[in-house]
Design a protein around this motif. Structure first.
Motif, PDB file in Angstrom:
ATOM      1  N   VAL A  97       0.747  -1.216  -0.088  1.00  0.00           N
ATOM      2  CA  VAL A  97       0.075  -0.032   0.075  1.00  0.00           C
ATOM      3  C   VAL A  97       0.842   1.263  -0.016  1.00  0.00           C
ATOM      4  CG1 VAL A  97      -0.224   0.130   2.652  1.00  0.00           C
ATOM      5  CG2 VAL A  97      -2.063   1.186   1.013  1.00  0.00           C
ATOM      6  N   ALA A  98       0.569   2.167  -0.649  1.00  0.00           N
ATOM      7  CA  ALA A  98       1.090   3.679  -0.627  1.00  0.00           C
ATOM      8  C   ALA A  98       0.448   4.520   0.136  1.00  0.00           C
ATOM      9  CB  ALA A  98       1.185   4.145  -2.159  1.00  0.00           C
ATOM     10  N   ILE A 100      -0.764   8.115   0.828  1.00  0.00           N
ATOM     11  CA  ILE A 100      -0.298   9.376   0.183  1.00  0.00           C
ATOM     12  C   ILE A 100      -1.125  10.515   1.261  1.00  0.00           C
ATOM     13  CG2 ILE A 100      -1.087  10.658  -1.849  1.00  0.00           C
ATOM     14  CD1 ILE A 100      -1.361   7.951  -3.370  1.00  0.00           C
ATOM     15  N   ALA A 104       1.353  13.563  -4.390  1.00  0.00           N
ATOM     16  CA  ALA A 104       1.900  12.412  -5.145  1.00  0.00           C
ATOM     17  C   ALA A 104       1.808  12.827  -6.716  1.00  0.00           C
ATOM     18  CB  ALA A 104       1.013  11.164  -4.842  1.00  0.00           C
ATOM     19  N   LEU A 109       3.381   9.371  -8.151  1.00  0.00           N
ATOM     20  CA  LEU A 109       2.071   8.813  -8.436  1.00  0.00           C
ATOM     21  C   LEU A 109       2.210   7.370  -9.007  1.00  0.00           C
ATOM     22  CD1 LEU A 109      -0.909   8.789  -8.010  1.00  0.00           C
ATOM     23  CD2 LEU A 109      -1.148  10.087 -10.030  1.00  0.00           C
ATOM     24  N   ALA A 112       3.132   4.972  -6.354  1.00  0.00           N
ATOM     25  CA  ALA A 112       1.967   4.509  -5.743  1.00  0.00           C
ATOM     26  C   ALA A 112       1.073   3.503  -6.668  1.00  0.00           C
ATOM     27  CB  ALA A 112       1.186   5.841  -5.389  1.00  0.00           C
ATOM     28  N   MET A 113       1.018   3.737  -7.812  1.00  0.00           N
ATOM     29  CA  MET A 113       0.219   2.993  -8.828  1.00  0.00           C
ATOM     30  C   MET A 113       0.787   1.435  -8.836  1.00  0.00           C
ATOM     31  SD  MET A 113      -1.754   5.378 -11.695  1.00  0.00           S
ATOM     32  CE  MET A 113      -0.206   6.126 -12.132  1.00  0.00           C
ATOM     33  N   CYS A 115       1.902  -0.070  -6.312  1.00  0.00           N
ATOM     34  CA  CYS A 115       1.406  -0.902  -5.207  1.00  0.00           C
ATOM     35  C   CYS A 115      -0.077  -1.457  -5.573  1.00  0.00           C
ATOM     36  CB  CYS A 115       1.279   0.171  -4.155  1.00  0.00           C
ATOM     37  SG  CYS A 115       2.829   0.787  -3.498  1.00  0.00           S
ATOM     38  N   ARG A 118      -3.761   1.965  -2.599  1.00  0.00           N
ATOM     39  CA  ARG A 118      -3.468   3.315  -2.209  1.00  0.00           C
ATOM     40  C   ARG A 118      -4.408   3.933  -1.426  1.00  0.00           C
ATOM     41  NH1 ARG A 118      -2.259   1.571  -6.551  1.00  0.00           N
ATOM     42  NH2 ARG A 118      -4.419   1.101  -6.941  1.00  0.00           N
ATOM     43  N   ALA A 120      -5.435   7.650   0.895  1.00  0.00           N
ATOM     44  CA  ALA A 120      -5.156   9.100   0.965  1.00  0.00           C
ATOM     45  C   ALA A 120      -5.902   9.658   1.983  1.00  0.00           C
ATOM     46  CB  ALA A 120      -5.610   9.670  -0.273  1.00  0.00           C
ATOM     47  N   MET A 126      -2.961  14.544  -5.933  1.00  0.00           N
ATOM     48  CA  MET A 126      -2.299  13.734  -7.263  1.00  0.00           C
ATOM     49  C   MET A 126      -2.321  14.140  -8.349  1.00  0.00           C
ATOM     50  SD  MET A 126      -4.118  10.362  -5.275  1.00  0.00           S
ATOM     51  CE  MET A 126      -4.998  11.454  -4.234  1.00  0.00           C
ATOM     52  N   VAL A 175      -7.667   5.738  -5.648  1.00  0.00           N
ATOM     53  CA  VAL A 175      -7.379   5.434  -4.385  1.00  0.00           C
ATOM     54  C   VAL A 175      -8.382   4.607  -3.717  1.00  0.00           C
ATOM     55  CG1 VAL A 175      -5.625   7.397  -3.954  1.00  0.00           C
ATOM     56  CG2 VAL A 175      -8.183   7.551  -2.859  1.00  0.00           C
TER      57      VAL A 175
END
Ligand code: CAA
Length: 256
Positions: A97-98, A100, A104, A109, A112-113, A115, A118, A120, A126, A175
């Protein structure tokens, strides 16, 4: 090093640690990230959490100053390095998991994608602003974004470079959910604790069925599902899970 790998119980934690530059990704950080993900893959961790240090940003993207004045082949190698590092995260046998909690952008970003999930906070912002620099996303954004939010919305983000806030990102499926502001690591642990109590076999088969299915036709995807679901029945964890249900007790999964 500007990037740290640590462990806390079942969690592996990658921290982008360059808050003065909003955790912008230098090439050296991408190399370290790639090595760190290899280490996580070989560890006993059950989930990976990726966070950014400081209050302002998860990650503001590739380091723009470093992107300048490079040869064509260096630029291509740079894109491949980012794609490879984030691709490794996406292929980890454990979910990631990112978290945020601020900006990002660009490569941030895209990281994060890579992962599995996500999350937030309300303050998250973003975007893929590369077009404003005369560039296009190079660390996977043009491919992962449309798969997550659909072609039209992805094109809107990539071709306008506009910033999306947490609410819009959640509505679009960029997210998974918005969480109350707090320590990013704690937020990541809370979110990932929903996924770590199950056997690794079922968890991996489930993810593989969804991810491989996304790359093919429904017909071929159903065949993948039938095969992986049949495989799941062969595991000791499946026997334990169903027996525990019948015996009205909590299952004890052994990843076998
Ligand atoms: N690269 C290098 N340094 C960066 C950076 C980046 N991507 N983003 C921020 N920084 C640095 C700034 O230069 C500044 O450093 P100094 O104090 O030494 O000047 C520091 O971080 C703080 O940034 P700001 O003063 O700009 O902070 P702000 O709050 O006013 O603005 C922001 C925040 C809107 C995120 C703004 O910093 C910004 O627009 N950053 C660039 C975002 C971006 O374009 N990302 C895409 C990069 S290209 C890419 O990622 C390509 C790819 O696909 C891989």
């Amino acid at each position: 090093m500007a990037m740290k790998l640590s462990y806390d119980g079942v969690f592996a934690i990658i921290t982008l640690d360059r808050p003065d530059a909003l955790n912008a990704l230098r090439f050296q950080m991408l190399e370290a990230l790639s090595d760190a993900v290899d280490e996580v893959a070989a560890s006993d961790a059950r989930a990976l959490i990726v966070v950014g240090a400081g209050d302002k940003a998860f990650c503001a993207g590739a380091d723009i100053k470093e992107l300048m004045n490079r040869s064509l082949m260096e630029q291509r190698r740079g894109a491949q390095l980012g794609q490879c590092a984030f691709g490794k995260i996406s292929k980890l046998p454990i979910p990631s998991v990112a978290v945020i909690h601020g900006y990002a952008f660009g490569g941030g970003l895209e990281l994060a994608m890579g992962c599995t999930f996500r999350i937030a906070t309300e303050r998250a912002r973003m975007g893929l602003p590369e077009i404003k620099l005369g560039l296009i996303p190079g660390y996977g954004g043009t491919q992962r974004l449309p798969r997550l939010i659909g072609e039209a919305r992805a094109l809107e983000m990539v071709m306008s470079g506009r910033t999306v806030d947490a609410k819009e990102a959640e509505r679009w499926g960029l997210v998974n959910r918005i969480v109350e502001d707090g320590d990013p690591l704690t937020l990541g642990k809370q979110f990932m604790s929903e996924f770590i109590g199950y056997g690794l076999c079922a968890s991996q088969f489930a993810r593989e069925a969804v991810e491989r299915g996304m790359e093919t036709t429904v017909e071929a995807g159903l065949a993948i599902e039938a095969d992986l679901s049949t495989l799941a029945y062969q595991t000791q964890d499946a026997v334990e899970g169903m027996t525990a249900f019948v015996e009205k007790r909590k299952p004890e999964f052994k990843d076998a």
